[in-house]
Design a protein around this motif. Sequence first.
Motif, PDB file in Angstrom:
ATOM      1  N   GLY A 141     111.313  37.056 -72.206  1.00  0.00           N
ATOM      2  CA  GLY A 141     111.830  35.725 -71.873  1.00  0.00           C
ATOM      3  C   GLY A 141     111.616  35.340 -70.420  1.00  0.00           C
ATOM      4  N   PHE A 142     111.689  36.318 -69.542  1.00  0.00           N
ATOM      5  CA  PHE A 142     111.614  36.000 -68.111  1.00  0.00           C
ATOM      6  C   PHE A 142     110.884  37.104 -67.364  1.00  0.00           C
ATOM      7  CE2 PHE A 142     115.339  34.032 -69.915  1.00  0.00           C
ATOM      8  CZ  PHE A 142     115.212  32.718 -69.489  1.00  0.00           C
ATOM      9  N   GLY A 143     110.203  36.700 -66.286  1.00  0.00           N
ATOM     10  CA  GLY A 143     109.617  37.678 -65.375  1.00  0.00           C
ATOM     11  C   GLY A 143     110.676  38.194 -64.413  1.00  0.00           C
ATOM     12  N   GLY A 144     110.305  39.230 -63.666  1.00  0.00           N
ATOM     13  CA  GLY A 144     111.150  39.704 -62.575  1.00  0.00           C
ATOM     14  C   GLY A 144     112.355  40.535 -62.984  1.00  0.00           C
ATOM     15  N   GLN A 145     112.378  41.055 -64.229  1.00  0.00           N
ATOM     16  CA  GLN A 145     113.505  41.895 -64.656  1.00  0.00           C
ATOM     17  C   GLN A 145     113.221  43.374 -64.367  1.00  0.00           C
ATOM     18  OE1 GLN A 145     115.230  40.703 -68.647  1.00  0.00           O
ATOM     19  NE2 GLN A 145     113.231  39.711 -68.833  1.00  0.00           N
ATOM     20  N   LYS A 146     114.278  44.181 -64.539  1.00  0.00           N
ATOM     21  CA  LYS A 146     114.179  45.609 -64.232  1.00  0.00           C
ATOM     22  C   LYS A 146     113.645  46.375 -65.448  1.00  0.00           C
ATOM     23  CE  LYS A 146     117.128  49.133 -62.066  1.00  0.00           C
ATOM     24  NZ  LYS A 146     117.069  50.233 -62.981  1.00  0.00           N
ATOM     25  N   PHE A 147     112.740  47.289 -65.193  1.00  0.00           N
ATOM     26  CA  PHE A 147     112.117  48.155 -66.200  1.00  0.00           C
ATOM     27  C   PHE A 147     113.171  48.932 -67.002  1.00  0.00           C
ATOM     28  CE2 PHE A 147     110.279  52.385 -67.150  1.00  0.00           C
ATOM     29  CZ  PHE A 147     109.104  52.037 -67.784  1.00  0.00           C
ATOM     30  N   ILE A 148     113.028  48.925 -68.326  1.00  0.00           N
ATOM     31  CA  ILE A 148     113.925  49.698 -69.207  1.00  0.00           C
ATOM     32  C   ILE A 148     113.150  50.935 -69.698  1.00  0.00           C
ATOM     33  CG2 ILE A 148     115.242  49.653 -71.365  1.00  0.00           C
ATOM     34  CD1 ILE A 148     115.453  46.567 -71.016  1.00  0.00           C
ATOM     35  N   PRO A 149     113.576  52.137 -69.286  1.00  0.00           N
ATOM     36  CA  PRO A 149     112.729  53.314 -69.526  1.00  0.00           C
ATOM     37  C   PRO A 149     112.610  53.765 -70.976  1.00  0.00           C
ATOM     38  CG  PRO A 149     114.627  53.888 -68.121  1.00  0.00           C
ATOM     39  CD  PRO A 149     114.736  52.430 -68.432  1.00  0.00           C
ATOM     40  N   SER A 150     113.408  53.203 -71.899  1.00  0.00           N
ATOM     41  CA  SER A 150     113.305  53.645 -73.299  1.00  0.00           C
ATOM     42  C   SER A 150     111.915  53.382 -73.881  1.00  0.00           C
ATOM     43  CB  SER A 150     114.356  52.939 -74.151  1.00  0.00           C
ATOM     44  OG  SER A 150     114.131  51.543 -74.124  1.00  0.00           O
ATOM     45  N   GLY A 151     111.139  52.528 -73.226  1.00  0.00           N
ATOM     46  CA  GLY A 151     109.776  52.268 -73.712  1.00  0.00           C
ATOM     47  C   GLY A 151     108.849  53.465 -73.564  1.00  0.00           C
ATOM     48  N   LEU A 152     109.183  54.395 -72.686  1.00  0.00           N
ATOM     49  CA  LEU A 152     108.263  55.510 -72.424  1.00  0.00           C
ATOM     50  C   LEU A 152     108.047  56.370 -73.675  1.00  0.00           C
ATOM     51  CD1 LEU A 152     109.522  56.495 -68.853  1.00  0.00           C
ATOM     52  CD2 LEU A 152     107.319  55.444 -69.427  1.00  0.00           C
ATOM     53  N   ASP A 153     109.126  56.660 -74.400  1.00  0.00           N
ATOM     54  CA  ASP A 153     108.976  57.467 -75.619  1.00  0.00           C
ATOM     55  C   ASP A 153     108.179  56.712 -76.684  1.00  0.00           C
ATOM     56  OD1 ASP A 153     110.200  59.704 -74.670  1.00  0.00           O
ATOM     57  OD2 ASP A 153     112.183  59.189 -75.451  1.00  0.00           O
ATOM     58  N   LYS A 154     108.313  55.392 -76.694  1.00  0.00           N
ATOM     59  CA  LYS A 154     107.538  54.601 -77.664  1.00  0.00           C
ATOM     60  C   LYS A 154     106.046  54.675 -77.334  1.00  0.00           C
ATOM     61  CE  LYS A 154     111.277  51.309 -78.344  1.00  0.00           C
ATOM     62  NZ  LYS A 154     111.685  49.902 -78.275  1.00  0.00           N
ATOM     63  N   ASP A 180     105.372  52.268 -59.394  1.00  0.00           N
ATOM     64  CA  ASP A 180     106.125  53.450 -59.838  1.00  0.00           C
ATOM     65  C   ASP A 180     106.299  53.480 -61.360  1.00  0.00           C
ATOM     66  OD1 ASP A 180     106.470  54.260 -57.170  1.00  0.00           O
ATOM     67  OD2 ASP A 180     108.120  52.831 -56.957  1.00  0.00           O
ATOM     68  N   THR A 181     106.791  52.369 -61.906  1.00  0.00           N
ATOM     69  CA  THR A 181     106.993  52.346 -63.367  1.00  0.00           C
ATOM     70  C   THR A 181     105.643  52.350 -64.093  1.00  0.00           C
ATOM     71  OG1 THR A 181     107.151  49.940 -63.313  1.00  0.00           O
ATOM     72  CG2 THR A 181     109.211  51.160 -63.194  1.00  0.00           C
ATOM     73  N   GLY A 182     104.649  51.711 -63.500  1.00  0.00           N
ATOM     74  CA  GLY A 182     103.323  51.683 -64.113  1.00  0.00           C
ATOM     75  C   GLY A 182     102.730  53.084 -64.224  1.00  0.00           C
ATOM     76  N   LYS A 183     102.896  53.874 -63.175  1.00  0.00           N
ATOM     77  CA  LYS A 183     102.382  55.250 -63.201  1.00  0.00           C
ATOM     78  C   LYS A 183     103.065  56.045 -64.314  1.00  0.00           C
ATOM     79  CE  LYS A 183     100.385  58.988 -61.158  1.00  0.00           C
ATOM     80  NZ  LYS A 183     100.521  59.932 -62.259  1.00  0.00           N
ATOM     81  N   ILE A 209      95.894  46.292 -57.604  1.00  0.00           N
ATOM     82  CA  ILE A 209      95.202  46.459 -58.892  1.00  0.00           C
ATOM     83  C   ILE A 209      94.331  47.706 -58.854  1.00  0.00           C
ATOM     84  CG2 ILE A 209      93.393  45.463 -60.350  1.00  0.00           C
ATOM     85  CD1 ILE A 209      94.643  42.707 -59.868  1.00  0.00           C
ATOM     86  N   LYS A 210      93.648  47.899 -57.743  1.00  0.00           N
ATOM     87  CA  LYS A 210      92.773  49.070 -57.631  1.00  0.00           C
ATOM     88  C   LYS A 210      93.577  50.374 -57.725  1.00  0.00           C
ATOM     89  CE  LYS A 210      88.681  50.394 -55.164  1.00  0.00           C
ATOM     90  NZ  LYS A 210      87.888  50.358 -53.978  1.00  0.00           N
ATOM     91  N   LEU A 211      94.736  50.374 -57.072  1.00  0.00           N
ATOM     92  CA  LEU A 211      95.611  51.557 -57.128  1.00  0.00           C
ATOM     93  C   LEU A 211      96.017  51.844 -58.580  1.00  0.00           C
ATOM     94  CD1 LEU A 211      97.471  53.579 -55.401  1.00  0.00           C
ATOM     95  CD2 LEU A 211      99.266  51.885 -55.811  1.00  0.00           C
ATOM     96  N   TRP A 212      96.436  50.830 -59.282  1.00  0.00           N
ATOM     97  CA  TRP A 212      96.904  51.009 -60.672  1.00  0.00           C
ATOM     98  C   TRP A 212      95.745  51.451 -61.573  1.00  0.00           C
ATOM     99  CZ3 TRP A 212     100.617  46.362 -62.145  1.00  0.00           C
ATOM    100  CH2 TRP A 212     101.598  46.244 -61.163  1.00  0.00           C
ATOM    101  N   GLN A 213      94.556  50.875 -61.330  1.00  0.00           N
ATOM    102  CA  GLN A 213      93.414  51.244 -62.174  1.00  0.00           C
ATOM    103  C   GLN A 213      93.062  52.727 -62.019  1.00  0.00           C
ATOM    104  OE1 GLN A 213      90.799  48.188 -60.693  1.00  0.00           O
ATOM    105  NE2 GLN A 213      91.042  46.918 -62.527  1.00  0.00           N
ATOM    106  N   GLY A 214      93.458  53.293 -60.877  1.00  0.00           N
ATOM    107  CA  GLY A 214      93.183  54.713 -60.640  1.00  0.00           C
ATOM    108  C   GLY A 214      94.185  55.642 -61.295  1.00  0.00           C
ATOM    109  N   PHE A 215      95.258  55.092 -61.877  1.00  0.00           N
ATOM    110  CA  PHE A 215      96.228  55.963 -62.541  1.00  0.00           C
ATOM    111  C   PHE A 215      95.564  56.584 -63.775  1.00  0.00           C
ATOM    112  CE2 PHE A 215     100.018  52.997 -61.274  1.00  0.00           C
ATOM    113  CZ  PHE A 215      99.999  53.522 -59.983  1.00  0.00           C
ATOM    114  N   GLY A 216      95.847  57.868 -63.984  1.00  0.00           N
ATOM    115  CA  GLY A 216      95.368  58.518 -65.196  1.00  0.00           C
ATOM    116  C   GLY A 216      96.428  59.472 -65.673  1.00  0.00           C
ATOM    117  N   PRO A 217      96.351  59.913 -66.921  1.00  0.00           N
ATOM    118  CA  PRO A 217      97.339  60.871 -67.389  1.00  0.00           C
ATOM    119  C   PRO A 217      97.303  62.124 -66.538  1.00  0.00           C
ATOM    120  CG  PRO A 217      95.888  60.145 -69.169  1.00  0.00           C
ATOM    121  CD  PRO A 217      95.338  59.582 -67.903  1.00  0.00           C
TER     122      PRO A 217
END
Length: 219
Positions: A141-154, A180-183, A209-217
Amino acid sequence: MTKVSPSILSADFSRLGDEIRRLESSGADWTHVDVMDGMFVPNITIGPSVIKAVRGCTDLPFDVHLMIQRPERYVDDFINAGADYLTVHPEAEGNVEETLKKITDGGARPGMSVNPETDVHVLDKFLDKLDLVLIMTVHPGFGGQKFIPSGLDKIKYVREWADAHNPKLEISVDGGINRDTGKKCVDAGAGVLAAGSALFSLDDMASEIKLWQGFGPDP
Ligand code: DX5
Ligand code: ZN
């Protein structure tokens, strides 16, 4: 390489074409477009006519996130406007199976998204029909909200399924994404990061963007 899909919800709408050119010149992979109807979510954003108007501003794929009731009514309009991926919510009114078929038959790539409170297993019977899964890590619904970590297991669950059955399935995450959450999401198995406020707030979107593109497992 992780893909980055900046959400134009956080762009300056008075200069939308320029903002889309900016995300492309900053090295983004896709353009994330948030469509809200004031019914499925409390906010109203943009529709097919705006997408059509800005389609010529970039060659990047349009990753269109439909937060609307009965999305089947508008699938053809969004495809004609230039959507590449069309992502729908099982929590919305409508027949998901028919909607996905309409998207595929229309020549676009079908995606499904699940809200933070939704069991990821609602995706099970659709996974083999999808090109994209979008895990919500905020209430849509809106931008700028806080990350909810339950998505990680999904993300982990869908990544395991994709590794076994369809490695080309795109696994994206949306809501409260920053470096941080993106990594963490990429470590969990996400391959696409959709983000609005953390990117559009920057003068130098390209370095982020370049920093994020460099993230890997993690090895
Ligand atoms: C939220 C949208 C998101 C939103 C993310 O309903 O689906 O795509 O733009 O914004 P941030 O990155 O600011 O959480
Ligand atoms: Zn979105």
